[in-house]
Design a protein around this motif. Sequence first.
Motif, PDB file in Angstrom:
ATOM      1  N   PRO A   1      82.832 158.998 -60.704  1.00  0.00           N
ATOM      2  CA  PRO A   1      83.765 158.713 -61.798  1.00  0.00           C
ATOM      3  C   PRO A   1      83.503 157.381 -62.488  1.00  0.00           C
ATOM      4  O   PRO A   1      83.770 157.245 -63.685  1.00  0.00           O
ATOM      5  N   LEU A   2      82.981 156.404 -61.755  1.00  0.00           N
ATOM      6  CA  LEU A   2      82.708 155.107 -62.368  1.00  0.00           C
ATOM      7  C   LEU A   2      81.717 155.235 -63.518  1.00  0.00           C
ATOM      8  O   LEU A   2      81.925 154.676 -64.599  1.00  0.00           O
ATOM      9  N   VAL A   3      80.636 155.979 -63.299  1.00  0.00           N
ATOM     10  CA  VAL A   3      79.598 156.072 -64.331  1.00  0.00           C
ATOM     11  C   VAL A   3      79.945 157.066 -65.435  1.00  0.00           C
ATOM     12  O   VAL A   3      79.401 156.979 -66.539  1.00  0.00           O
TER      13      VAL A   3
ATOM     14  N   GLY B   1      85.231 151.632 -69.964  1.00  0.00           N
ATOM     15  CA  GLY B   1      85.334 152.484 -71.146  1.00  0.00           C
ATOM     16  C   GLY B   1      86.293 151.949 -72.180  1.00  0.00           C
ATOM     17  O   GLY B   1      86.046 152.047 -73.388  1.00  0.00           O
ATOM     18  N   ALA B   2      87.400 151.368 -71.746  1.00  0.00           N
ATOM     19  CA  ALA B   2      88.395 150.827 -72.675  1.00  0.00           C
ATOM     20  C   ALA B   2      87.813 149.669 -73.470  1.00  0.00           C
ATOM     21  O   ALA B   2      88.037 149.556 -74.683  1.00  0.00           O
TER      22      ALA B   2
ATOM     23  N   GLY C   1      87.376 154.694 -58.585  1.00  0.00           N
ATOM     24  CA  GLY C   1      86.219 154.794 -59.460  1.00  0.00           C
ATOM     25  C   GLY C   1      86.608 155.127 -60.888  1.00  0.00           C
ATOM     26  O   GLY C   1      86.051 154.573 -61.849  1.00  0.00           O
ATOM     27  N   THR C   2      87.586 156.022 -61.035  1.00  0.00           N
ATOM     28  CA  THR C   2      88.060 156.385 -62.370  1.00  0.00           C
ATOM     29  C   THR C   2      88.723 155.196 -63.046  1.00  0.00           C
ATOM     30  O   THR C   2      88.505 154.942 -64.238  1.00  0.00           O
ATOM     31  N   ALA C   3      89.528 154.458 -62.302  1.00  0.00           N
ATOM     32  CA  ALA C   3      90.219 153.288 -62.861  1.00  0.00           C
ATOM     33  C   ALA C   3      89.221 152.222 -63.305  1.00  0.00           C
ATOM     34  O   ALA C   3      89.341 151.655 -64.402  1.00  0.00           O
ATOM     35  N   LEU C   4      88.222 151.957 -62.476  1.00  0.00           N
ATOM     36  CA  LEU C   4      87.222 150.957 -62.830  1.00  0.00           C
ATOM     37  C   LEU C   4      86.395 151.411 -64.027  1.00  0.00           C
ATOM     38  O   LEU C   4      86.096 150.634 -64.939  1.00  0.00           O
TER      39      LEU C   4
ATOM     40  N   PHE D   1      82.137 157.608 -70.685  1.00  0.00           N
ATOM     41  CA  PHE D   1      81.719 158.662 -71.607  1.00  0.00           C
ATOM     42  C   PHE D   1      82.883 159.604 -71.918  1.00  0.00           C
ATOM     43  O   PHE D   1      83.075 160.030 -73.064  1.00  0.00           O
ATOM     44  N   TYR D   2      83.661 159.925 -70.882  1.00  0.00           N
ATOM     45  CA  TYR D   2      84.800 160.819 -71.090  1.00  0.00           C
ATOM     46  C   TYR D   2      85.825 160.198 -72.020  1.00  0.00           C
ATOM     47  O   TYR D   2      86.373 160.877 -72.905  1.00  0.00           O
TER      48      TYR D   2
END
Length: 215
Positions: free
Chosen positions: A65-67, A201-202, A193-196, A71-72
Amino acid sequence: MESNADGARAGKAVPAGANRWTMRDVMTFVIFNIVIIMVTMIVKMAEDAVLSPQNTFFVGSWLFPLVSTPFYLVMADRIGKRGVLSGSILLFGILYTFMGGVYCAPVAVVGAVVGELAMWGRGAYRNIVRAAAGFFVYWATFACYGIVPYLLFRDAYMEQLGAYYSASDVAAMVAQYTELPWILLMLALFAAGTALGAVVGAKFLKKHVRKAKIA
């Protein structure tokens, strides 16, 4: 003239047809999902090359999710319409189904429904926090692709794994995908991982994409 995207970000009403996908939306969806899948697969191959199966659990759960989250978030922001998350979950599920995991199809359908319900409401896809939370559902569904075969056909699956991995690796993998503490740890790593990835991304969205009026 203010665009539908700008209106959604400002919380204003948008035309009734604003949720209708355009050809540009479809192309954006396809391109970014290919990138997300390719990035995930590359990281997975690199991970498998240097780590034992029982140790990939501690790396892939946060690294995937980090990488991919940056992109998402860009894709979600550029399209900003219902179906982005559910379509992404279904696309990944179809890929895993064709790779031999027939059970992935119904899991993907459930994940897609849950994900889209989580994203219900105007402007959800252009809200970075909500978009990131929705993408966690994507990875929770991915986690279920590993959990379900142990639950449905544990003995046959363990026998299949035994042809490729050592007994200690198989025992560790069974524990990681069937015991609640391990499953909760896996979900926590996916969330971290998603949060980081959302933080990265933000920053990219605000500094480059939205500033350049790409989205």
